[in-house]
Structures are given as structure tokens and as C-alpha cells.
Design a protein around this motif. Sequence first.
Motif: not given
Lengths: 73, 491
Positions: A39-43, A47-49, B80-83, B277-282
Motif C-alpha cells: 500500500g505504501y509503495h502504491a501510494a 506521489v511520484v506522478a 521505475s515510476g521515479l526513474i 500511475v500506469l505502472i502501478m495499475l498493472v
Amino acid sequence: MGSKGWILLVGILLAILHQDFWLWDDGSVLFGFLPIGLGYHAAYSIVVALYWWWVVRAVWPADSETSDDEAAP
Amino acid sequence: MIVVVIIVIYLALLLVLGGLSSRRFRNTSDDFFLASRSIGPFLLVMSLFGTTMTAFALVGSTGKAYEQGIGVYGLMASWSGLIHSAVFFLVGIKLWALGKRYGYVTQTQYFRDRFGNEMLGRLLFPILVALVVPYLLIGLMAAGVTVEKVTAKTEAFGPDGVPGWITAGVICLVVYTYVFFGGLRAAAWANAFQTIVFLVVGLIAFFLIADSLGGVEAATAKAEPTRLIREGSISRLHFTSYLFIPLSVGMFPHLFQHWLTARSARTFKAPVVLHPVLIMLVWVPCILIGVWATGALGTSKPPNAILGIMVGRLQDPYISGLVTAGILAAIMSSLDSQFLCLGTMFSQDVIFRMKGSDQLTDSQKLFRARLFVGGVILCTYLLSLVTTKSIFDLAVWCFSGFAGLFPLVLASLYWKRTTAAGAIASICTTAAVWLILFLQSPGKETLILGMMPVVFIVLASTVSLIVVSLGTKPVDSQRLQRFFPMKDESK
């Protein structure tokens, strides 16, 4: 400190916040099904987006737009 | 049988889409390789995301979470989202601008021109090809094993299901058909369609699998408790050292080619923001399915097969077919770009250079490009029949090699003092360190001093690039002026 400085600082802070060592052996579950470490990493991803949304608004490279103009017919 | 019919219908739909996109095809080599640099924000978001989300993201992540638990998300997805977005922002936009200004199609062309050195191109080309091939292999392997597991123990296909070599062969044919007719434009359209399919179907699969396990709460409650934490499965240093793996996107040849298709620099804004966000959804559903599988299947199944087994357990064959089609969508949305980029590299960096680009008509270039894409697909297919490594581990080795080349692309864009000798030293060091570590690895994930090998590959590559560049003659100022115009300096 200018926009670039703040963006760099928050970027470093985000890299540090990725290391959630305090949740390493925490087996709690959020909403009845989501392990807290996940959950922490999904949130974190959300935040990164938001961070990147701020970056493209604040420090979009002006020289790349010049290239657009050069390439225009 | 219904499962296979649905998969066939999906593949037919993809061919129809390829046919439609080929109507827009301008029948020129520029359109085949780069869609005439006309791709807008929506297609760019979808094609960049679809291309980076491979079999590794679905089949590999589920299997790895089955083995190591929820920490796998932090290892790859949130880093990956950050980098990835940072690389799109800092490297992608600059390369796009240079590519548009000087007409590059491949990375080799850029590096050769940036440093004015022929040997650099000759050295980089085989290394890039050697690193893309395993990446392709995991796609074909994952497609084969997934369909095999979903169709296993069914009346129509017996206990073993559809053999992996048939699925891999059919997928190769479908991808080749739409790439043949529409080039990168068809690949971008197909990627957008397939990305939507695997996002939607993935979420449907997630809820259906949860339902089959008695709901999300029951599924988590039944999971192996050690998979809900990281203690005991992933060390803190190991976790941090994964930071270097996503740097690999900066040197993926297929991603370079997609960057160059952008209509304008502004087109990059959407991918930079939406990618995390797309990475998270998958990834979140895949990780949870992997963790839940420990409760449903025990902990001794082969990790590559976990997603296929979990989908195969769904009682409704229509749903199983749809979900399998979604998994194949994710796999094919990367395969098409990777096949095309290898074909492009062989055409541009080998044939056109040997024959002289001016000596060939545009239709001759197109013919050769299509021929090479076909050759690459055939070779990869044959290799996939004899490879047995873990999808996740094979992909991580492949990413480590590309990450080792990242200091080179970053320095070429931001450090004027980088020299051709420094670039060559960096490439050679990456290749040598990668090879030594890979040959010494026992097959499973290898750690050195508790860290991923990629840390040492990137460090060695960076040090050799800096030391050799500082010790050799700088690139001439006229050439530098083309890559670092004065207006950049005044800012």
C-alpha cells in the motif's frame, strides 16, 4: 532557491522515501486485503506522478520547444 | 477450446487493426521506421508504456511475488515510476530533438555522429543486439507457458495444454504481419490498443481471481504470511540497489526509436506524468495475485507458470480466454517494437552503411527492412525453443547490461568533455563486467556484497568513462557546437 533547486531537493527526498525500512517486518493489512508495504509503495507511485506533473509545469526545457519551431514546415 | 477460440479472435482483431493502420502508411522507409515522426501524446503514452511493460511485468512479477512477496513491487515498480520518467525527461526529450535535427533513426547513428568515431558504432551495435535478444526471448517464453497452463487439463488439449512452441510461433506470425504492412505506425497503434486491453482485462482478472479465492480479504488472509512482509526475503541493501535497474530504459534501442516518433517535445509531457500511475495499475494486481497464489497453490510451483495457473483456475472459459488474450496483449505490445527495432538496426547500421544509403531506392530500403525484421523474428523464435531460464531473472540480467550503458548516453548529452575513447572504454567495461558476473552467476538471482550486480556494472562503466575521457583529447569544438549550442550555455 529557484524551481530547479526545489525540484532536485524533492527528487532526492522521494528517493529516500522509497526506502521504507520502518515497514520491513510490518505485516499489517490495509482495507482488509492490502499489505501495508505494498500500500505504501502504491501510494508512493501516485506521489511520484504528482511530482512529475509539477516538474513538467515548472521546468519544461525551453530549448526543446525551439526544436519544435525549427522542425515546423 | 473456447479459450483458444477467444485468443484466435483477439489475434484476428489485432491483424484487422494492423490493416487499418497500414492505410495510413505512407509507403516510405521514414514512415516504416519512425511513423514520419508524427505520433501524438495519447499514442506516445500508450506505446512507451506498452513497450516497457513486457512479459516481465505480468508473468515475471507475479512469479517473483509468489517467491519473494510484496517487496517485488518496491524493487521494480515504484523505482521505475521515479526513474523511467526521469529518463524520459532528461534523456528522451534531448535525443528526440537531436534526432529530429540530424535525422537519426538508431542509437548507433547518434553516438557515431556525436563522437565522430566509426569504431564506436561497430562496437555498440552487436552489444545492443545481444542485449535485446534475451528481452525478446522472455516474451515468447511467457506467451508459450501462459497459454500452455491455461489450456492444460482441458478436454480439447489434454493434460499438457497447447504446446508453448505453437503459441510462440503464432504470436511471431501475427506480430510480423502487422509490422510488415505498417512498420512503427502499426506497432504504435497496436501498442495503444493492446495497452488498453491488458489494463482493462488485468483489472477484471484481478477481481475474478480474488472472487475465486473467496474475495480479496480471504485471499490475503490465506496467503503465506512471509510474503506479506520483506523481512527474510529481501535485504535492505538489495532493495536499494535495484535503483540502478530502471536506468536501462535510457539505452533500450526500441524505446529510442519510439521517442523519435514523437510529433513534438510537448508530446513527452503526458508520458512523463502518467507513466508511474500506469505502472502501478498493472503491477499492484500482479503482485497481489502472486502473493495470493501461495495460499491457493502452496509454495512449490514454478514461478513462470503462476499467472497461467491462476487464470486457468477460473471456471468460466470465456473469462479465461479473455484474460489470456490480455496477457498476450502485454507481451506482444513489447515484442513488435523490439522486433522492429532490431530490423531497423540491421538495415540502417549494417546494410545501408555497407551499400551506401544513397545507392538504394526507398522501396529497396523498405524491402530490406522487412526482410531483416522477418529474419530477427525467425532467429528469436528458434532460440526461444531451447531457453529455460526464469523470466524475471533473465530480464534483470538484460536490464543490467542496458543500465551499464546509461552513463554513456547521459554523459554524451550533458558532459562536453566526454570523448570517443571514454565512450569506447565505458562500452567495453560494461560488456566485460557484465559477462564476468553473468558467467559466475549460479542461475538464480545473484548478489555481490548484498547488492545487485548492476551496481558494480554501472560504477565500473562510469569510472572508465570519466577516467579515459579526462585522459584523452576532447571532441573538436565544431562538433561540440552542434550538440551543445551556445543558447544552452547562457541558461
